[in-house]
Write a protein that holds these residues in place. Structure first.
Motif, PDB file in Angstrom:
ATOM      1  N   PHE A  86      45.277  46.517  46.145  1.00  0.00           N
ATOM      2  CA  PHE A  86      44.277  45.294  46.020  1.00  0.00           C
ATOM      3  C   PHE A  86      44.334  45.060  44.521  1.00  0.00           C
ATOM      4  O   PHE A  86      43.877  46.005  43.686  1.00  0.00           O
ATOM      5  N   TYR A  87      44.613  43.724  44.084  1.00  0.00           N
ATOM      6  CA  TYR A  87      44.860  43.640  42.860  1.00  0.00           C
ATOM      7  C   TYR A  87      43.675  42.545  42.486  1.00  0.00           C
ATOM      8  O   TYR A  87      43.699  41.494  42.956  1.00  0.00           O
ATOM      9  N   MET A  88      42.730  42.992  41.708  1.00  0.00           N
ATOM     10  CA  MET A  88      41.645  42.220  41.360  1.00  0.00           C
ATOM     11  C   MET A  88      41.630  41.213  40.301  1.00  0.00           C
ATOM     12  O   MET A  88      41.293  41.863  38.929  1.00  0.00           O
TER      13      MET A  88
ATOM     14  N   LEU B 293      43.248  39.264  44.777  1.00  0.00           N
ATOM     15  CA  LEU B 293      41.920  38.784  44.777  1.00  0.00           C
ATOM     16  C   LEU B 293      41.665  38.038  43.647  1.00  0.00           C
ATOM     17  O   LEU B 293      41.785  38.383  42.550  1.00  0.00           O
TER      18      LEU B 293
ATOM     19  N   ILE C 218      42.509  47.102  38.423  1.00  0.00           N
ATOM     20  CA  ILE C 218      41.315  46.336  37.967  1.00  0.00           C
ATOM     21  C   ILE C 218      41.705  45.937  36.661  1.00  0.00           C
ATOM     22  O   ILE C 218      42.576  46.378  35.832  1.00  0.00           O
TER      23      ILE C 218
ATOM     24  N   LEU D 148      39.897  39.052  39.035  1.00  0.00           N
ATOM     25  CA  LEU D 148      38.568  38.437  39.250  1.00  0.00           C
ATOM     26  C   LEU D 148      37.782  38.662  37.976  1.00  0.00           C
ATOM     27  O   LEU D 148      37.879  39.082  37.050  1.00  0.00           O
TER      28      LEU D 148
ATOM     29  N   TYR E 191      33.232  35.883  47.891  1.00  0.00           N
ATOM     30  CA  TYR E 191      33.241  37.238  47.467  1.00  0.00           C
ATOM     31  C   TYR E 191      32.004  38.209  47.915  1.00  0.00           C
ATOM     32  O   TYR E 191      32.183  39.342  47.732  1.00  0.00           O
TER      33      TYR E 191
ATOM     34  N   VAL F  17      33.184  42.862  45.261  1.00  0.00           N
ATOM     35  CA  VAL F  17      34.412  42.643  46.110  1.00  0.00           C
ATOM     36  C   VAL F  17      34.832  44.051  46.225  1.00  0.00           C
ATOM     37  O   VAL F  17      35.476  44.293  47.434  1.00  0.00           O
ATOM     38  N   SER F  18      34.722  44.742  45.336  1.00  0.00           N
ATOM     39  CA  SER F  18      35.411  46.355  45.411  1.00  0.00           C
ATOM     40  C   SER F  18      34.580  46.914  46.691  1.00  0.00           C
ATOM     41  O   SER F  18      35.098  47.553  47.426  1.00  0.00           O
TER      42      SER F  18
ATOM     43  N   LEU G  20      35.705  45.343  49.934  1.00  0.00           N
ATOM     44  CA  LEU G  20      37.271  45.711  50.339  1.00  0.00           C
ATOM     45  C   LEU G  20      37.208  47.201  50.941  1.00  0.00           C
ATOM     46  O   LEU G  20      37.748  47.344  51.984  1.00  0.00           O
TER      47      LEU G  20
ATOM     48  N   ILE H 119      43.435  50.150  44.046  1.00  0.00           N
ATOM     49  CA  ILE H 119      42.975  48.931  43.650  1.00  0.00           C
ATOM     50  C   ILE H 119      43.127  48.970  42.135  1.00  0.00           C
ATOM     51  O   ILE H 119      42.956  49.851  41.230  1.00  0.00           O
TER      52      ILE H 119
ATOM     53  N   PHE I 124      33.221  41.477  40.577  1.00  0.00           N
ATOM     54  CA  PHE I 124      34.235  42.429  40.604  1.00  0.00           C
ATOM     55  C   PHE I 124      33.363  43.403  41.571  1.00  0.00           C
ATOM     56  O   PHE I 124      33.992  44.114  42.290  1.00  0.00           O
TER      57      PHE I 124
END
Ligand code: BG6
Length: 493
Positions: free
Chosen positions: A114-116, A11, A145, A118, A87, A126-127, A130, A143, A123
């Motif tokens: 999920f690679y953030m 992301l 972060i 961002l 987002y 989006v989390s 998701l 995830i 943040f």
């Protein structure tokens, strides 16, 4: 272990982090065949692009020095796809979910990472989206972060609180990329795998510890981000403190992630707040020859910015091992060289037979040119009894042939895919680290009269630096013009 049937979603796929770190690392893992065979990588960002355009962009992130790498990159793009979306809306995330479902069709499991990559502003939303729209039904969700995890203790707790209802701690991988660096990963082995080091690793033998981070470039192009954070939040509260923690922690019961992190948290909890009287801050001005810009010359930086681009600070640890030993952390942008290293200075040897004999120093060079050397006194060969400073030297490039050190991000992404949390930051660890820094950060933010000292771009930092380190007992010795023997190092620095 590494899961088959995994889809990685990046992301913020068109952002700076994805471009500089995430995609090059994913490609590095792919081409060295470390990723599961059926891996697929889905990019998600706001920028509207068609498939061809996206692949062109991904390719532009990666250097291809040889034909072979070029071909591998071509293969890499065949596992990449892209979805554009906002987002903060459900609909595009549902589309993302649909796209992943199509990839997963026929698979018995659907593992999603999920690679953030961002900015902090999106943040949380989006989390949440998701979790709501893209959480796998059968399989593992993770995830990853990235910092900044807040700006102080309060905002970090807020972020954590927003994550908590949706993501379990075991699903969260907080990256501090210094924990993926080869030499940082070596710290526990060096300390606990060597009796002579373990035995002297305390306040009875060590006089001071310095952790130094120097970069020869300024914040050009990143001024907008940087001005809000400053060097303390950018590299000290995270990267340098992580190094400090690994240097200072007690021996963990095992190498398991929780045993290591329990000890890290314990040492952080034994640290009082950093006190303003133990801190100096600086900001770079123009270079002496006028060719390099001052920090404030950046258009995205306010003209009256008090943001520190340099800081030296001293932390203490109130426990039996370390009480009274200064841990001096120094970090700066736009300095004279690129270097991150640890310098452990031992106490003076008993006087009597020696006069002014320099102290032992153990230097652990994190980057560049990974090495460990111990400065020690020896007899100058020949007829006299004169002493000379020399060293025991482990320079990786000399010692290990065909040395290939993986990029920190490669190592960390692989760990996250394997579910190994050892080199990621735990929630209570993050909390403990912010606690140490927050009073100082608020003090510097609030006290308008505190202005950073100016230092020229390309210098060693503010002029008072050497007096500052000396005031904590550090003895600089240029005994007989000692210099670490880099001349015989193949990659001369
Ligand atoms: C990042 C900081 O976390 O680390 C940057 O935001 C800094 O300002 C970088 O340049 C340093 O990382 P490395 O791996 O190049 O030492």
């Amino acid at each position: 272990e590494l899961k088959e049937n995994t889809v990685i979603v990046v992301l913020g796929a068109s952002g700076d982090l994805a471009k500089k770190k995430t995609f090059p690392a994913l490609f590095g893992l792919f081409r060295n065949k470390f990723l599961p065979k059926d891996i697929k990588i889905v990019g998600y960002a706001r920028t509207k692009m068609d498939h061809t355009e996206y692949l062109k962009r991904v390719k532009s992130y990666i250097k291809t020095p040889t034909k072979e790498v070029e071909e591998q990159l071509e293969q890499f793009t065949s596992i990449c796809s892209y979805i554009a979306g906002q987002y903060d809306q459900d609909e595009p995330f549902q589309q993302l979910d649909k796209h992943i479902n199509e990839i997963e069709e026929g698979r018995k499991e659907n593992n999603r990472v999920f690679y953030m990559a961002l900015p902090p502003s999106v943040f949380t939303t989006v989390s949440q989206h998701l979790k709501k729209n893209c959480y796998p039904k059968e399989g593992i969700a993770r995830i990853i972060i990235e910092k900044p995890f807040g700006k102080d203790l309060g905002s970090s707790r807020q972020l954590q609180k927003a994550l908590e209802p949706n993501w379990k701690e075991e699903e969260i991988f907080r990256i501090d990329h210094y924990l993926g660096k080869e030499m940082v990963k070596n710290l526990l082995i060096l300390r606990f795998g060597n009796e002579f080091l373990g035995a002297t690793w305390n306040r009875n033998h060590i006089d001071s510890v310095q952790i130094t981070f120097k970069e020869p470039f300024g914040t050009e192009g990143r001024g907008g981000y940087f001005d809000e954070f400053g060097i303390i939040r950018d590299v000290m509260q995270n990267h340098l403190l992580q190094v400090l923690t690994l240097l200072a922690m007690e021996r963990p019961i095992s190498f398991s992630a929780e045993d290591i992190r329990d000890e890290k948290v314990r040492v952080l909890r034994g640290m009082p707040h950093i006190e303003p009287k133990n801190v100096i801050i600086g900001q770079y001005g123009k270079s002496l020859d006028g060719t390099k810009p001052a920090y404030k010359d950046d258009d995205t930086v306010p003209k009256d910015s008090r943001c520190p681009t340099f800081c030296a600070m001293v932390a203490f640890i109130k426990n039996e091992r370390w009480d009274g030993v200064p841990f001096i952390m120094k970090a700066g942008k736009a300095l004279n060289e690129q270097k991150t290293e640890i310098r452990i200075q031992f106490k003076d040897v008993t006087s009597g037979i020696f006069k002014d004999i320099p102290r032992n120093e153990l230097v652990i060079r994190i980057q560049p040119n990974e090495s460990v050397y111990l400065k020690m006194n020896s007899k100058l060969p020949g007829l006299s009894m004169q002493t000379v400073v020399t060293e025991l030297d482990l320079t990786y490039r000399r010692r290990f042939s065909d040395l290939k050190i993986p990029e920190a991000y490669e190592s960390l992404i692989l760990d996250a895919m394997k579910g190994d949390h050892s080199n990621f930051v735990r929630d209570d660890e993050l909390d403990a680290s912010w606690r140490i820094f927050t009073p100082l950060l608020h003090y510097l933010d609030d006290k308008k009269e505190i202005v950073p000292m100016e230092y020229p771009y390309g210098s060693r930092g503010p002029a008072v630096l050497d007096d500052f380190t000396a005031s904590y007992g550090y003895k600089f010795s240029d005994a007989a013009g000692y210099q670490w023997n880099t001349a015989s190092t193949p990659n001369k620095l």
